[in-house]
Design an enzyme around this catalytic site. Structure first.
Site, PDB file in Angstrom:
ATOM      1  N   GLU B  53      37.128  47.697  37.825  1.00  0.00           N
ATOM      2  CA  GLU B  53      38.401  47.866  37.121  1.00  0.00           C
ATOM      3  C   GLU B  53      38.427  49.135  36.272  1.00  0.00           C
ATOM      4  O   GLU B  53      39.479  49.728  36.059  1.00  0.00           O
ATOM      5  CB  GLU B  53      38.723  46.649  36.257  1.00  0.00           C
ATOM      6  CG  GLU B  53      39.143  45.421  37.041  1.00  0.00           C
ATOM      7  CD  GLU B  53      37.956  44.599  37.553  1.00  0.00           C
ATOM      8  OE1 GLU B  53      36.794  45.038  37.365  1.00  0.00           O
ATOM      9  OE2 GLU B  53      38.185  43.530  38.159  1.00  0.00           O
ATOM     10  N   PHE B 115      37.854  28.847  32.730  1.00  0.00           N
ATOM     11  CA  PHE B 115      37.093  29.794  33.538  1.00  0.00           C
ATOM     12  C   PHE B 115      37.779  31.155  33.558  1.00  0.00           C
ATOM     13  O   PHE B 115      38.977  31.240  33.798  1.00  0.00           O
ATOM     14  CB  PHE B 115      36.951  29.247  34.976  1.00  0.00           C
ATOM     15  CG  PHE B 115      36.254  30.217  35.895  1.00  0.00           C
ATOM     16  CD1 PHE B 115      34.923  30.561  35.693  1.00  0.00           C
ATOM     17  CD2 PHE B 115      36.930  30.805  36.949  1.00  0.00           C
ATOM     18  CE1 PHE B 115      34.282  31.461  36.524  1.00  0.00           C
ATOM     19  CE2 PHE B 115      36.298  31.712  37.793  1.00  0.00           C
ATOM     20  CZ  PHE B 115      34.970  32.044  37.577  1.00  0.00           C
ATOM     21  N   GLN B 116      37.015  32.183  33.305  1.00  0.00           N
ATOM     22  CA  GLN B 116      37.509  33.567  33.255  1.00  0.00           C
ATOM     23  C   GLN B 116      38.651  33.759  32.249  1.00  0.00           C
ATOM     24  O   GLN B 116      39.529  34.592  32.474  1.00  0.00           O
ATOM     25  CB  GLN B 116      37.939  34.051  34.653  1.00  0.00           C
ATOM     26  CG  GLN B 116      36.752  34.261  35.589  1.00  0.00           C
ATOM     27  CD  GLN B 116      37.116  34.980  36.873  1.00  0.00           C
ATOM     28  OE1 GLN B 116      38.218  34.876  37.369  1.00  0.00           O
ATOM     29  NE2 GLN B 116      36.166  35.707  37.432  1.00  0.00           N
ATOM     30  N   LYS B 165      48.926  32.539  35.020  1.00  0.00           N
ATOM     31  CA  LYS B 165      49.010  32.258  36.445  1.00  0.00           C
ATOM     32  C   LYS B 165      50.227  31.377  36.763  1.00  0.00           C
ATOM     33  O   LYS B 165      50.922  31.586  37.761  1.00  0.00           O
ATOM     34  CB  LYS B 165      47.722  31.578  36.912  1.00  0.00           C
ATOM     35  CG  LYS B 165      47.637  31.444  38.425  1.00  0.00           C
ATOM     36  CD  LYS B 165      46.251  30.990  38.878  1.00  0.00           C
ATOM     37  CE  LYS B 165      46.165  31.005  40.404  1.00  0.00           C
ATOM     38  NZ  LYS B 165      44.827  30.648  40.888  1.00  0.00           N
ATOM     39  N   MET B 488      24.731  67.369  27.236  1.00  0.00           N
ATOM     40  CA  MET B 488      25.272  67.700  25.929  1.00  0.00           C
ATOM     41  C   MET B 488      24.427  67.080  24.820  1.00  0.00           C
ATOM     42  O   MET B 488      24.193  67.697  23.783  1.00  0.00           O
ATOM     43  CB  MET B 488      26.736  67.242  25.827  1.00  0.00           C
ATOM     44  CG  MET B 488      27.457  67.760  24.595  1.00  0.00           C
ATOM     45  SD  MET B 488      27.474  69.563  24.499  1.00  0.00           S
ATOM     46  CE  MET B 488      29.091  69.943  25.176  1.00  0.00           C
TER      47      MET B 488
END
Lengths: 171, 573
Positions: B53, B115-116, B165, B488
């Protein structure tokens, strides 16, 4: 650091309090008191925020970045009516009852509950008067206390209504 | 429009109606209804499946930054959305118009550690311009409209829409007609006439004026107007990292980049200027150095669309809140006395001559390209060759990652056009380049898009290379400036920490083989004489090519202003 009183009008949405408070947290400023409630305009809530800050102007600008914030005014220097309420539960034995009743009358406070060994007193006033009342009553033995925090309204014709802002946006 | 639709269908239609045609994302449990629906709309709504993602988010940023349009990324609930947090923060810091669409668990289990489940609106509150938790199907159409409006107007920024959902699965008759109602959101775009007049009259009184332009000029498409303004008054122009390309660097008035790794003459000019007008820059600490020492002699005008930027880092004499393009147009409408302008031109010309002398005395860009006498391949050799090729071939966009190569690219490539230089500036997100370049390549199939990255940043998101293959994207190339260090950080360790290279030496896989494993063409370049041929070959191949430039390991980016020092104190070698 200087103590500022801010009057903030916001849209009455879930999470708006979180967003506003987060701006102060981010800058490390401590909020001394914060009160939120409904206003004369449906959909608009009003906050009175008392905060210690050297650079409140920057926080105000950043608060304005929040989409749901309608208007912010620093009323620290304005003539205002400031009020807060306190509920105090005192441990009271018989011998002190009369004295407490007399004190509540002086402060135009109200006794709202009396039990065998306790009393609950409700008192409303400006923050200084509330401080004063608490100092006077403390020696009797405070079991519990809750202050509401300050609500503030500017005196006279100048004021803070969300009605106009809502109407403009609806057009 | 009177037929019932699912929330997911409504989401697709609302996106299309509000101008979205491309989305980058990854499906998962909570967002599945959206994926189910988008299949029907696939001719109007292209979905590009990413591998992480974070890649989807950066790709959306690249798409947005190179087009000015909204960039859209998608993640499912829980880890899918927490993986979007870095690109959202990046978009927030660089004012990139982005819409993050997140699936959320069903409203019945919201707040129950389902869940999630992750409180993504809570997490992203401080790094989004606004965010929404949508639980009701009837809100979807309006929220999409409002979210895109907020992201793409005023000071651009990321907006997150989290949809449960059950709201995606429910059915209802959509209403797309609800008008936007935002009583607390009215960005000021027109600058105050009074302030504009005051700013011009202040400018005309000055003898050493500087115009500094930043991201705001890019975002509001003000390059042409700014150029007319600069030419009319003959003011030298400094372009910040995000302003690169907003003013052509071969222009006689261009002084190039200021700040920590800016040019000595540009920084000196700022320190000696008696007037500085900043259009669309936010006086970032990498530009100002120690803020209290910045432009000590200058009277400062700051044009910014965000009032909270004004006076935040640098005190200014005249603030102008407004859109860079609209304010510049208003400034062009002013017609000051010709005598004043003539006098101003004379002083500005002398000033420019003086600054040009500084430029020749110090490290002029071209001199800087004159490499030291060594047989090893320096990063500068790669950038010199790239510049030559890019300038000859044209039609390029360059996306850089974060670190040494980013500064070399900013310094050593030539920037002529807006939205051709795209990088992670404010957040400094390593791993930005490869996925962001993918977003740029998708948006601009006619251009050759170069991702330039270090060996460190490249390895943070290189998994997105396979997306280029799956989507049959031909116009992307990668150049890795491979020095075997997190360069750097190593540079700072060398200069300020007695060369204690703690945690910076870096072993990498064989990038050529890695490229080949992904179906790319891989090229390894190990000496100076191979550089030109490699770049030419990359152009000759109609498809994605990765070049691994194995450069000298310990080379520093100069000039440099040490942290928290004045930009007048530069280390030049």
């Amino acid at each position: 650091m200087k103590i500022h009183t801010l009057v903030v009008l916001v849209q009455d949405h879930p999470g708006v309090l979180n967003r506003a408070v987060s701006m102060f947290r981010r800058r490390g400023y401590n909020i001394a008191s914060l009160v939120v409630g409904h206003t004369e305009t449906p959909g608009v809530s009003r906050m009175t925020i008392v905060v210690e800050s050297d650079n409140v102007e920057q926080v105000v600008k950043q608060l304005y970045r929040l989409v749901e914030v309608l208007k912010i005014s620093d009323v620290t220097e304005d003539p205002v009516v400031d009020r807060e309420m306190v509920l105090v539960k005192l441990h009271v034995t018989g011998q002190h009852r009369a004295e407490i009743v007399a004190l509540t009358e002086v402060f135009t406070a109200k006794i709202v509950d009396v039990a065998t060994n306790t009393m609950v007193i409700e008192m409303t006033g400006g923050p200084a008067k509330v401080d004063n009342f608490i100092d006077v009553i403390r020696p009797f033995g405070i079991k519990e206390m809750m202050r509401t925090g300050r609500i503030t309204m500017v005196r006279g014709a100048k004021g803070h209504s969300g009605a106009e802002l809502i109407d403009q946006a609806a057009e | 429009m009177s037929e019932k639709r699912t929330g997911a269908q409504i989401l697709c239609e609302a996106l299309i109606q509000n101008g979205v045609d491309t989305m980058f994302g990854i499906p998962g449990g909570a967002i599945m209804p959206f994926y189910h629906a988008m299949w029907e709309y696939r001719t109007d709504l292209r979905h590009i499946l990413c591998r992480h993602e974070q890649g989807a988010g950066h790709a959306a940023e690249g798409y947005a930054r190179s087009t000015g349009r909204i960039g859209v990324c998608i993640g499912t609930s829980g880890p899918g959305t927490t993986n979007l947090v870095t690109p959202i923060a990046d978009a927030w810091m660089d004012s990139t118009p982005m819409l993050a669409i997140c699936g959320q668990v069903s409203s019945a289990v919201l707040g129950k550690d389902a869940f999630q489940e992750t409180d993504i609106t809570g997490i992203t509150m401080p790094i989004t311009k606004h965010n929404y938790l949508v639980k009701n199907i009837n809100d979807i159409a309006y929220v999409v409209k409002e979210a895109i409006h907020i992201a793409t107007t005023g000071r651009r920024g990321p907006v997150l829409v989290d949809i449960t959902k059950d709201a995606l699965q429910a059915t209802a008759v959509p209403d797309y007609s609800k008008k936007i109602f935002l009583p607390g959101y009215r960005p000021t775009v027109t600058g105050s006439k009074k302030q504009i007049k005051a700013a011009l009259s202040l400018m005309l009184k000055s003898k050493k004026p500087i115009l500094m332009i930043g991201n705001g000029v890019m975002m509001s498409e003000a390059s042409a107007e700014v150029r007319v303004f600069a030419e009319r008054y003959k003011i030298p122009v400094i372009t910040t990292l995000h302003g690169l390309g907003a003013f052509p660097e071969d222009h006689e008035l261009s002084l190039g980049m200021p700040g920590m790794h800016g040019w000595v003459h540009a920084n000196r000019a700022i320190q000696e200027a008696d007037f500085l007008m900043n259009i669309g820059g936010r006086f970032d600490d990498r530009v100002t150095g120690k803020a209290s020492t910045f432009a000590p002699n200058a009277r400062i005008v700051h044009v910014d669309i965000d009032p909270s930027e004004i006076g935040k880092n640098i005190e200014v004499e005249i603030p102008i809140v407004g859109d860079a393009r609209i304010v510049t147009l208003s400034m062009l409408e002013e017609e000051p006395e010709e005598k004043l302008v003539a006098e101003f031109h004379k002083n500005a010309a002398e000033w420019l001559t003086y600054v040009r002398e500084l430029q020749t005395k110090h490290q002029h860009k071209q001199q800087y390209l004159n490499r030291p006498d060594t047989s090893t391949m320096l990063p500068h050799d790669v950038f010199a060759a790239l510049t030559k090729q890019l300038n000859t071939r044209g039609n390029y966009r360059v996306v850089t990652d974060v670190g040494q190569h980013q500064m070399w690219a900013a310094q050593l490539l030539d920037w002529y056009k807006p939205r051709t230089h795209i990088t992670s500036g404010g957040a400094g997100t390593m791993g930005f380049a490869v996925p962001a370049a993918m977003g740029v390549a998708v948006a601009h199939p006619e251009d050759t898009v170069w991702a330039i990255a270090g060996d460190g940043g490249f390895q943070m998101t290189n998994q997105e290379m396979i997306v280029i293959i799956q989507e049959n994207i031909k116009n992307m190339k990668i150049a890795i400036i491979n020095n075997g260090f997190l360069g750097m950080v190593r540079q700072w360790q060398e200069l300020f920490e007695g060369k204690r290279y703690s945690g910076t030496p870096l072993t990498s896989p064989d990038f050529q083989k890695l490229a080949e494993a992904y179906g790319w063409t891989g090229i390894t370049v190990e000496s100076v004489d191979q550089i030109d041929a490699a770049i030419e070959r990359a152009y000759a191949i109609d498809g994605p090519v990765l070049i691994d430039f194995r450069v000298e390991r310990e080379v520093n980016v100069f000039p440099m202003v040490p942290q928290n020092k004045s930009i007048g104190e530069m280390i030049t070698e």
